[in-house]
Design an enzyme around this catalytic site. Structure first.
Site, short mmCIF file in Angstrom:
data_model
loop_
_atom_site.label_atom_id
_atom_site.label_comp_id
_atom_site.label_asym_id
_atom_site.label_seq_id
_atom_site.Cartn_x
_atom_site.Cartn_y
_atom_site.Cartn_z
N ARG A 24 0.70 -1.22 0.11
CA ARG A 24 0.03 -0.04 0.11
C ARG A 24 0.77 1.20 -0.02
NH1 ARG A 24 -2.92 -3.24 3.77
NH2 ARG A 24 -2.35 -1.94 5.49
N SER A 41 -1.53 -16.59 6.02
CA SER A 41 -2.48 -15.88 6.35
C SER A 41 -3.59 -16.78 6.87
CB SER A 41 -2.90 -15.00 5.42
OG SER A 41 -3.36 -13.49 5.99
N ASN A 44 -4.78 -18.87 12.98
CA ASN A 44 -4.35 -19.70 13.85
C ASN A 44 -5.24 -19.53 15.26
OD1 ASN A 44 -2.77 -17.30 13.75
ND2 ASN A 44 -0.83 -18.58 13.72
N CYS A 45 -5.80 -18.30 15.43
CA CYS A 45 -6.55 -18.07 16.51
C CYS A 45 -7.83 -18.87 16.47
CB CYS A 45 -6.90 -16.54 17.03
SG CYS A 45 -5.03 -15.59 16.99
N GLY A 296 6.83 -9.97 15.46
CA GLY A 296 5.78 -11.01 15.77
C GLY A 296 6.60 -11.81 16.95
N ASP A 297 6.08 -13.18 17.03
CA ASP A 297 6.25 -13.68 18.03
C ASP A 297 7.67 -14.24 18.21
OD1 ASP A 297 3.51 -14.16 18.64
OD2 ASP A 297 3.60 -16.40 18.19
P1 FAD Z 1 3.06 -17.02 13.04
O1 FAD Z 1 1.54 -16.51 12.93
O2 FAD Z 1 3.15 -18.43 13.64
O3 FAD Z 1 3.47 -17.11 11.59
C1 FAD Z 1 4.87 -17.74 11.35
C2 FAD Z 1 5.08 -18.40 10.09
O4 FAD Z 1 6.42 -18.67 9.59
C3 FAD Z 1 4.38 -19.90 10.40
O5 FAD Z 1 3.54 -20.17 9.31
C4 FAD Z 1 5.92 -20.83 9.82
O6 FAD Z 1 5.41 -21.90 9.15
C5 FAD Z 1 6.59 -19.55 9.08
N1 FAD Z 1 8.00 -19.95 9.05
C6 FAD Z 1 8.73 -19.99 10.29
N2 FAD Z 1 10.29 -20.44 9.75
C7 FAD Z 1 10.12 -20.30 8.45
C8 FAD Z 1 11.07 -20.46 7.58
N3 FAD Z 1 12.15 -20.55 7.80
N4 FAD Z 1 10.83 -20.39 6.16
C9 FAD Z 1 9.55 -20.06 5.74
N5 FAD Z 1 8.76 -19.84 6.75
C10 FAD Z 1 8.81 -20.16 7.88
N6 FAD Z 1 -3.10 -14.58 19.76
C11 FAD Z 1 -4.10 -13.54 20.24
O7 FAD Z 1 -3.76 -12.43 20.30
N7 FAD Z 1 -5.46 -14.10 20.12
C12 FAD Z 1 -5.66 -15.24 20.23
O8 FAD Z 1 -7.00 -15.82 20.49
C13 FAD Z 1 -4.73 -16.14 19.74
N8 FAD Z 1 -5.28 -17.52 19.63
C14 FAD Z 1 -4.15 -18.65 19.33
C15 FAD Z 1 -4.49 -20.14 18.90
C16 FAD Z 1 -3.69 -20.81 18.58
C17 FAD Z 1 -4.08 -22.39 18.43
C18 FAD Z 1 -2.31 -20.22 18.32
C19 FAD Z 1 -1.22 -21.56 17.90
C20 FAD Z 1 -1.98 -19.08 18.48
C21 FAD Z 1 -2.76 -18.23 18.98
N9 FAD Z 1 -2.46 -16.57 19.22
C22 FAD Z 1 -3.40 -15.86 19.61
C23 FAD Z 1 -1.03 -16.35 18.84
C24 FAD Z 1 -1.03 -15.72 17.68
O9 FAD Z 1 -1.62 -16.57 16.39
C25 FAD Z 1 0.52 -15.33 17.31
O10 FAD Z 1 0.89 -14.54 18.24
C26 FAD Z 1 0.68 -14.68 15.99
O11 FAD Z 1 0.24 -15.65 15.06
C27 FAD Z 1 1.88 -14.59 15.65
O12 FAD Z 1 2.47 -14.20 14.53
P2 FAD Z 1 3.86 -14.35 13.52
O13 FAD Z 1 3.52 -13.87 12.33
O14 FAD Z 1 4.89 -13.82 14.54
O15 FAD Z 1 4.01 -15.76 13.49
#
Ligand code: FAD
Length: 575
Positions: A24, A41, A44-45, A296-297
């Protein structure tokens, strides 16, 4: 100027947000997302609710597809591509196509790491037995669904009572499984203060969940017990052995003992890692290499209240960080303010929410705090369906600045925590809560909302209108009166304060705090002569309102008086 080539590792919350925002802001940039899994995308929640059948259509969990990224945003998404290595000197990454096995090198101008956090799998005996699952992505829940369905599972053990564990407990119960929870600590939701989760323990048990606190898993063994109906053949299930030696039969086990930031790529390429184990970033999400951002995480954040480094793996911060990284990459001066850990979880009929620091976190950080407990209806009591919620407010004793809040009760708890989250972010005080103008109609709230009430109670304390005392202090100093009798009103002095219950006799008959005397509020003015002037008096009632009135009467009549915060309802939280 040549168009920037921005590569993003991880295509869910942080990575996808970053890509969309980048496009954007910069129509010319080349943006490529590499995602190890088959989906980008996804929600997960929502995964636990898919297991429970609340969300029935799997497609609904796919918030955006690679095609949508291509068509709407001109962002290239390569799923099933794992980034293996970062070559910082040459500004390139090595990517493996997980389907073909082939590896390519991709150059970047800017790299964004959004790899998330991986579920912890403790190295316990039997951890790799079939039937033990973590919940991170759609593939995990597909496996769980297939396992439960094919075996007609009846008994589940959930290891860990954090929010993912609790959501799985609710959803497995919803599917008709009997659920046992094994939790290492003496409380579920360890991010909250223990008394605020006491109602959750009761709620779980009332719904038939076998909640084992302070009883972590020690080992997993192949099953020796068939299911009660005999549907799971012997040898196909599991036995979960707890630390106290008890053995729990399970057809399926869910491991939910926390997550660990995915830092391998960052570590191996020499990026700085913080003291908590997350990738170190500045407030613009830049790592120790100015060409590499992380969100992120996987990153270490600054706790907004304590200022300490922290890991706060939540979707809101991940999305905001992705957006901020994109802004900064495009030359804007965006900054991440830190994380407050604002979260909400539903556990059957209860809602549990928090924002900011807990009392235990403030104590650990050496930050002085005062606290108040209030118990309010979520909407006007005369309108049908009103339910109670308990609200704990933490604030600075000097100036009343808000430090944290936790709520448990009906769904209205989430709305109050949202208001308080914004107040904390704007560095508001308890006096601001007194003045907060919140929406009101009888089915939604009260003219004096729970947030206002919490502000009034804390403001009364800070202005010196009433001196609070907490049930923890009562617990620490109360000793059983001699001969099993409560001390009489006006009884002889001593170091123990006299605790006066100002509820009506009928309420007291239904349950009272040991060692208290009953002087109902309407009788108090006439019975002042019965009360000691050489001894502190602690007053309490049902929720703390009548005892506040009593405290004002006593204080203005020259007694040394303190109000037991939150009354019987708070006492029960501490039981
Ligand atoms: P993620 O969303 O985990 O995405 C990271 C991605 O990176 C993954 O898909 C992984 O496959 C990919 N990856 C990693 N390493 C590599 C690599 N070397 N090469 C290519 N790809 C790679 N949070 C809330 O605030 N409220 C909720 O209700 C909530 N419920 C949840 C329920 C569940 C079951 C889970 C698992 C999580 C929940 N969360 C919730 C937490 C929230 O989903 C995470 O905080 C958020 O998704 C983090 O985003 P992210 O982009 O850091 O990581």
């Amino acid at each position: 100027m040549a168009a920037k080539r921005v590569l993003i590792v991880g295509g869910v919350a942080g990575g996808a947000s970053c890509a969309a925002r980048l496009r954007r802001l910069d129509e010319r940039a080349e943006i490529v997302i590499f995602e190890r899994g088959p989906d980008v995308s996804f929600a997960n929640c929502g995964l636990p609710y898919y297991v429970g059948g609340v969300i029935q259509d799997r497609q609904k969990l796919l918030v955006a597809t690679p095609e949508r990224f291509r068509d709407w945003l001109r962002v290239e998404v390569r799923v099933r591509h794992e980034v293996q290595k970062i070559d910082r000197a040459n500004r390139s990454i090595e990517v493996q196509n997980l389907q073909s096995g082939g590896t390519v090198t991709e150059p970047y101008d800017v790299l964004v790491l959004a790899p998330g956090a991986a579920p912890v799998r403790p190295p316990l005996p039997g951890i790799d037995l079939p039937g033990i699952f973590c919940v991170r992505n759609l593939e995990d829940v597909d496996r769980i669904q297939a396992w439960i369905g094919s075996r007609k599972a009846e008994r589940a053990v959930v290891v860990g009572g954090g929010y993912i564990g609790l959501e799985m407990v609710e959803n497995l119960s919803r599917r008709g499984l009997h659920v046992t929870v094994l939790e290492l600590l003496d409380q579920v939701m360890p991010t909250m203060d223990p008394e605020m989760v006491a109602p959750v323990h009761a709620e779980l048990r009332s719904k038939g969940v076998d909640l084992q606190l302070s009883n972590p898993v020690a080992a997993f063994e192949p099953a020796s017990l068939p299911a009660p109906s005999g549907r799971v053949a012997e040898g196909e299930g599991l036995t979960v052995v707890a630390r106290d030696g008890r053995r729990f039969a399970a057809d399926v086990v869910i491991l939910a003992v926390g997550v660990r930031p995915e830092t391998r790529l960052a570590e191996e390429s020499g990026l700085e890692i913080g003291s908590t184990g997350g990738i170190r970033v500045d407030d613009q999400m830049r790592t120790s290499d100015p060409a590499i951002y992380a969100v992120g995480d996987a990153v270490e954040v600054r706790d907004f209240v304590t200022g300490r480094p922290a890991l706060i793996p939540l979707a809101g911060p991940a999305n905001r960080q992705g957006r901020i990284a994109a802004d900064v990459i495009c030359g804007r001066d965006a900054r991440f303010r830190g994380s407050q850990g604002t979260c909400v979880v539903g556990v059957f009929d209860l809602t549990l929410a928090m924002t900011g620091a807990t009392e235990k976190a403030l104590q650990a950080a050496g930050i002085p705090c005062e606290k108040s407990y209030t118990h309010s209806l979520d909407h006007a009591g005369y309108y049908p369906g009103a339910g109670m919620m308990a609200l704990k407010l933490l604030y600075a004793p000097i100036d009343g600045r808000l430090l944290g809040a936790q709520a448990v009760g009906t769904a209205g708890a989430a709305k109050r925590i949202d208001v308080l989250a914004m107040a904390i972010q704007k560095k508001a005080t308890v006096y601001d809560l007194e003045e907060a103008e919140l929406c009101y109609a009888p089915q939604y709230g009260s003219a004096k909302d729970a947030v206002n009430m919490a502000g009034f109670v804390a403001g009364n304390v800070l202005r010196g209108d009433v001196d609070p005392v907490h049930w923890t202090e009562w617990k620490a100093c109360w000793r059983a009166p001699t001969e099993g009798r409560a001390p009489a009103a006006g009884g002889s002095g001593g170091e123990m304060p006299l605790v006066v219950d100002v509820r009506d006799a009928a309420e007291v008959a239904k349950g009272a705090v040991p060692g208290t005397v009953n002087v109902p509020l309407p009788e108090l003015r006439a019975r002042l002569g019965e009360l000691p002037r050489d001894r502190e008096i602690w007053v309490h009632c049902g929720v703390g309102q009548r005892s506040y009135y009593a405290a004002r009467i006593l204080k203005q009549n020259g007694f040394q008086v303190r109000n037991l915060s939150g009354g019987m309802k708070t006492y029960k939280l501490h039981e």
